[in-house]
Write an enzyme that holds these catalytic residues in place. Structure first.
Site, PDB file in Angstrom:
ATOM      1  N   ASP A  44      -1.088  62.181   2.468  1.00 19.85           N
ATOM      2  CA  ASP A  44      -1.955  63.369   2.434  1.00 19.85           C
ATOM      3  C   ASP A  44      -2.985  63.141   1.326  1.00 19.85           C
ATOM      4  O   ASP A  44      -2.626  62.830   0.190  1.00 19.85           O
ATOM      5  CB  ASP A  44      -1.117  64.620   2.144  1.00 19.85           C
ATOM      6  CG  ASP A  44      -1.911  65.913   2.284  1.00 19.85           C
ATOM      7  OD1 ASP A  44      -1.353  66.888   2.809  1.00 19.85           O
ATOM      8  OD2 ASP A  44      -3.076  65.969   1.838  1.00 19.85           O
ATOM      9  N   TYR A  49     -11.686  67.575   0.820  1.00 13.98           N
ATOM     10  CA  TYR A  49     -13.137  67.780   0.900  1.00 13.98           C
ATOM     11  C   TYR A  49     -13.773  67.605  -0.492  1.00 13.98           C
ATOM     12  O   TYR A  49     -14.858  67.041  -0.624  1.00 13.98           O
ATOM     13  CB  TYR A  49     -13.471  69.193   1.409  1.00 13.98           C
ATOM     14  CG  TYR A  49     -13.163  69.477   2.865  1.00 13.98           C
ATOM     15  CD1 TYR A  49     -12.480  68.563   3.661  1.00 13.98           C
ATOM     16  CD2 TYR A  49     -13.573  70.679   3.443  1.00 13.98           C
ATOM     17  CE1 TYR A  49     -12.210  68.848   4.985  1.00 13.98           C
ATOM     18  CE2 TYR A  49     -13.301  70.974   4.772  1.00 13.98           C
ATOM     19  CZ  TYR A  49     -12.613  70.058   5.534  1.00 13.98           C
ATOM     20  OH  TYR A  49     -12.340  70.356   6.845  1.00 13.98           O
ATOM     21  N   ARG A  81      -8.598  73.718 -10.016  1.00  5.36           N
ATOM     22  CA  ARG A  81      -7.300  74.380  -9.773  1.00  5.36           C
ATOM     23  C   ARG A  81      -6.642  74.802 -11.093  1.00  5.36           C
ATOM     24  O   ARG A  81      -6.021  75.856 -11.173  1.00  5.36           O
ATOM     25  CB  ARG A  81      -6.366  73.446  -8.993  1.00  5.36           C
ATOM     26  CG  ARG A  81      -6.837  73.280  -7.549  1.00  5.36           C
ATOM     27  CD  ARG A  81      -5.867  72.493  -6.699  1.00  5.36           C
ATOM     28  NE  ARG A  81      -6.571  72.006  -5.506  1.00  5.36           N
ATOM     29  CZ  ARG A  81      -5.979  71.452  -4.465  1.00  5.36           C
ATOM     30  NH1 ARG A  81      -4.664  71.303  -4.445  1.00  5.36           N
ATOM     31  NH2 ARG A  81      -6.690  71.037  -3.434  1.00  5.36           N
ATOM     32  N   ASP A 136      -6.478  65.451   7.084  1.00  7.22           N
ATOM     33  CA  ASP A 136      -6.299  64.537   5.948  1.00  7.22           C
ATOM     34  C   ASP A 136      -4.884  63.994   5.831  1.00  7.22           C
ATOM     35  O   ASP A 136      -4.475  63.544   4.775  1.00  7.22           O
ATOM     36  CB  ASP A 136      -6.731  65.228   4.642  1.00  7.22           C
ATOM     37  CG  ASP A 136      -5.704  66.209   4.109  1.00  7.22           C
ATOM     38  OD1 ASP A 136      -4.932  66.748   4.921  1.00  7.22           O
ATOM     39  OD2 ASP A 136      -5.664  66.415   2.887  1.00  7.22           O
ATOM     40  N   GLU A 137      -4.128  64.053   6.932  1.00  8.05           N
ATOM     41  CA  GLU A 137      -2.749  63.562   6.866  1.00  8.05           C
ATOM     42  C   GLU A 137      -2.461  62.568   7.973  1.00  8.05           C
ATOM     43  O   GLU A 137      -2.970  62.693   9.082  1.00  8.05           O
ATOM     44  CB  GLU A 137      -1.779  64.744   7.008  1.00  8.05           C
ATOM     45  CG  GLU A 137      -1.884  65.694   5.836  1.00  8.05           C
ATOM     46  CD  GLU A 137      -1.069  66.954   6.039  1.00  8.05           C
ATOM     47  OE1 GLU A 137       0.053  66.864   6.559  1.00  8.05           O
ATOM     48  OE2 GLU A 137      -1.581  68.023   5.679  1.00  8.05           O
TER      49      GLU A 137
HETATM   50  N1  DCP Z   1      -9.113  73.099   4.806  1.00  6.76           N
HETATM   51  C1  DCP Z   1      -9.909  74.100   5.349  1.00  6.76           C
HETATM   52  N2  DCP Z   1      -9.390  75.335   5.541  1.00  6.76           N
HETATM   53  C2  DCP Z   1      -8.115  75.604   5.209  1.00  6.76           C
HETATM   54  C3  DCP Z   1      -7.297  74.606   4.661  1.00  6.76           C
HETATM   55  C4  DCP Z   1      -7.828  73.338   4.473  1.00  6.76           C
HETATM   56  O1  DCP Z   1     -11.072  73.854   5.648  1.00  6.76           O
HETATM   57  N3  DCP Z   1      -7.623  76.815   5.406  1.00  6.76           N
HETATM   58  C5  DCP Z   1      -9.707  71.774   4.609  1.00  6.76           C
HETATM   59  C6  DCP Z   1     -10.091  71.545   3.173  1.00  6.76           C
HETATM   60  C7  DCP Z   1      -9.123  70.562   2.663  1.00  6.76           C
HETATM   61  C8  DCP Z   1      -8.658  69.833   3.896  1.00  6.76           C
HETATM   62  O2  DCP Z   1      -8.773  70.759   4.959  1.00  6.76           O
HETATM   63  O3  DCP Z   1      -9.719  69.688   1.715  1.00  6.76           O
HETATM   64  C9  DCP Z   1      -7.224  69.310   3.818  1.00  6.76           C
HETATM   65  O4  DCP Z   1      -6.288  70.371   3.635  1.00  6.76           O
HETATM   66  P1  DCP Z   1      -5.087  70.277   2.620  1.00  6.76           P
HETATM   67  O5  DCP Z   1      -4.220  71.451   2.880  1.00  6.76           O
HETATM   68  O6  DCP Z   1      -4.453  68.938   2.644  1.00  6.76           O
HETATM   69  O7  DCP Z   1      -5.740  70.542   1.209  1.00  6.76           O
HETATM   70  P2  DCP Z   1      -6.429  69.555   0.201  1.00  6.76           P
HETATM   71  O8  DCP Z   1      -6.415  68.152   0.683  1.00  6.76           O
HETATM   72  O9  DCP Z   1      -7.771  70.096  -0.122  1.00  6.76           O
HETATM   73  O10 DCP Z   1      -5.555  69.715  -1.103  1.00  6.76           O
HETATM   74  P3  DCP Z   1      -4.158  69.054  -1.466  1.00  6.76           P
HETATM   75  O11 DCP Z   1      -4.436  68.215  -2.683  1.00  6.76           O
HETATM   76  O12 DCP Z   1      -3.296  70.220  -1.800  1.00  6.76           O
HETATM   77  O13 DCP Z   1      -3.666  68.266  -0.295  1.00  6.76           O
HETATM   78 MG    MG Z   2      -4.653  67.152   1.261  1.00  2.00          MG
HETATM   79 MG    MG Z   3      -3.203  68.174   4.192  1.00  2.51          MG
END
Ligand code: DCP
Ligand code: MG
Ligand code: MG
Length: 554
Positions: A44, A49, A81, A136-137
């Site tokens: 992940d 973004y 964060r 992203d996974e």
């Molecule tokens: N995303 C989005 N709307 C959401 C959740 C996520 O557009 N409700 C997008 C933004 C994130 C991406 O999807 O960057 C991937 O989601 P993740 O849950 O993996 O979150 P992140 O990668 O941003 O953070 P983490 O470090 O917790 O994985």
């Molecule tokens: Mg992520």
């Molecule tokens: Mg994710």
């Protein structure tokens, strides 16, 4: 609830599952030789973004960065964060919490898609079993790679963290010896994560275990930029630790609602259910799967990597109110989708245009139309989509499709355009006979499309030649390949006859519905000048293809 010892847990789990069915073996109960021995890594990307935006603009690296879509901050980097920004926080609240937050508009997801694809293609170097989960996974089944590279993955110490910070020495070892495979998997996960960082610039988290569920649950445990491994004897502790049913992938809102209707709200409560309880609200297969998941048992395999079936882009636009404005908008969308298409490399054979518009009753609705396009348009290389004549051809077709959708409208009011290419044809170099035309390159992929050019093994003239591959050959090899084309017996042309090939005296719709070979016959017969035979007509086409090849080779 107390911590079970692993052996106790497994005994209870087996007993419970045995009570569920008279044939417990069929349930995929964990038995050392049956279910272990796989190495599955879940990756992940950290604050996906936001990281992409920072890679694109490194001056942001030490600032709190949020990515905004409409009124929400959909994600932020870890600096933000720490200052109280969380996912999907309203922009107003985020700026109150962290006034120095740098907000980047993330409504165009094309760059994120591009980075996600870079990562997937790097992962595919290690396995054909790469399954995307969201943007992203990825799950990667690296069992084969680990077994084949066992020596080079031997590590002095376990990479990353062990679930619950245990010492490996204190962990009960699995009878089947899978622990060592998992440890090597952790070494590989570290290597892959380092490569992703070095080559693509993104940090990631990973979970390493023998099944998808467990790896997915492990990967966020040490965020950001770290990985977590677990061994089978720790499974009961993991499910106890997770506790929340919502964290189990595959258990969504409606399943949660059904479970809560029978008083089940935690993993422990689900473990205590029997099949009869669950049969009241689920079919048998779902009930069994849920019970297994509650025990951390997941026998689903990592799927083989599958490319997107279509590639497209949609753009919301300021309302346009005249058909004459459509071309300009379509051109902008086409430019964006062309970039994606070139990155993908496959040649499309269908084109779809979507619009969002106000209908005659004033409601906002969506519609789309599609048509076949000939792969010959791209002359063997999808990068040719950028040539003005190819672009013009596609725009013309897109406008025709748009016209079909807008014709019944009293007033035009379009607020979105989308262009998508489908039925993508893969080109693949086969075997060692690279220089022999019949194996030179073969069109594979969605060959169910009867209109795609087909290749016969017997007839070298029947081969689809890629100018880019040819142009990279040394001169002597080019000549060798070309000599096979000097006097072809016949050339099967791209036989995708479309409405524009329709003979004047035929209704285009009727013509379109005819089998391809009949359409081909009709089109050739009707177009050839008086006195010209079908064979002569075909020879002309064949000559122009050869001229094109010679032109490409200079
Ligand atoms: N995303 C989005 N709307 C959401 C959740 C996520 O557009 N409700 C997008 C933004 C994130 C991406 O999807 O960057 C991937 O989601 P993740 O849950 O993996 O979150 P992140 O990668 O941003 O953070 P983490 O470090 O917790 O994985
Ligand atoms: Mg992520
Ligand atoms: Mg994710």
């Amino acid at each position: 609830m107390t911590h079970f010892r692993t052996s106790t847990f497994l005994r209870i789990a087996k007993k419970r599952l045995a009570m569920i069915s008279p044939e417990p073996d069929e349930l995929g109960i964990i038995t050392p030789d049956e279910k272990h021995g796989h190495v599955i890594i879940h990756f992940d990307i950290d604050c996906f973004y936001a990281q992409v935006e920072i890679v694109r603009n490194p001056t942001l690296v030490d600032k709190p960065v949020g990515v905004q879509q409409r009124t929400l901050v959909v994600t932020s980097n870890y600096i933000a964060r720490e200052r109280g920004i969380y996912k999907c926080m309203p922009v107003i609240d985020a700026l109150n919490a962290c006034p120095e937050l740098v907000l980047i508009n993330g409504e165009d997801v094309a760059p994120y898609r591009e980075y996600a694809e870079k990562i997937t293609s790097l992962l595919r170097e290690y396995s054909d079993r790469v399954e995307k989960l969201g943007f992203d996974e990825n799950f990667v089944d690296v069992t084969e790679y680990v077994s084949q590279n066992s020596d080079s993955l031997t590590a002095k110490e376990i990479q990353g963290r062990i679930f619950q910070e245990k010492n490996y020495e204190d962990i009960q070892k699995c009878e089947c010896g899978c622990d060592q495979l998992l440890i090597k998997g952790a070494t590989l996960a570290k290597t892959i994560r380092e490569r992703i960082y070095k080559e693509i610039g993104l940090t990631t988290c990973a979970g390493v275990s023998w099944n998808k569920l467990v790896s997915k649950l492990l990967s966020p445990m040490h965020k950001p930029n770290n990985q977590t491994i677990m061994f089978p004897s720790q499974l009961d502790s993991l499910m106890y630790f997770i506790s929340d049913l919502k964290k189990i992938p595959g258990i969504g809102r409606s399943t949660l609602d059904k479970l809560s209707s029978i008083g089940v709200t935690t993993i422990a409560e689900l473990q205590l259910c029997n099949l009869t309880d669950l049969d009241r609200i689920f079919d048998r297969a779902t009930a069994l799967r849920l019970l297994k998941l509650s025990y951390g048992i997941d026998d689903s395999s990592v799927k083989f990597f599958e490319k997107n079936k279509s590639i497209g882009v949609e753009d919301s636009i300021k309302p346009i109110t005249a058909f004459s404005q459509c071309k300009e908008k379509l051109k902008i969308v086409l430019k964006r989708v062309s970039k994606l298409l070139i990155e993908d490399g496959r040649v499309p054979t269908s084109l779809k245009v979507s619009i969002r518009y106000k209908n005659n009753s004033g409601d906002t609705v969506r519609d789309s139309r599609q048509t076949a396009i000939t792969s010959a348009l791209f002359r063997g290389n999808v990068a040719n989509i950028c040539l003005p004549e190819v672009e013009e051809n596609i725009l013309k077709k897109s406008l025709e499709l748009t016209k079909k959708m807008t014709q019944p409208l009293k007033h035009i009011f379009i607020t979105l355009f989308g262009i998508s290419f489908g039925k993508l044809i893969e080109k693949k170099v086969l075997g060692n006979s690279f220089f022999f035309p019949k194996n030179f390159e073969r069109v594979v992929g969605e060959s169910s499309c009867s209109q795609t050019s087909r290749i016969s093994d017997e007839d070298p003239s029947d081969v689809y030649l890629d100018e880019t591959v040819l142009s990279e050959l040394p001169l002597d090899l080019k000549n060798e390949v070309l000599s096979s084309y000097r006097s072809p017996k016949s050339v099967k042309c791209q036989n995708e006859f479309e409405t524009q090939d329709c003979p004047n005296n035929w209704d285009p719709e009727v013509y379109k519905s005819l089998p391809v070979d009949i359409r081909e016959e009709l089109a050739l017969t009707s177009k050839r000048p008086a006195g010209e035979t079908l064979v002569q007509k075909q020879q002309k086409r064949q000559k122009s293809i050869l001229e094109f090849l010679y032109f490409c080779l200079g």
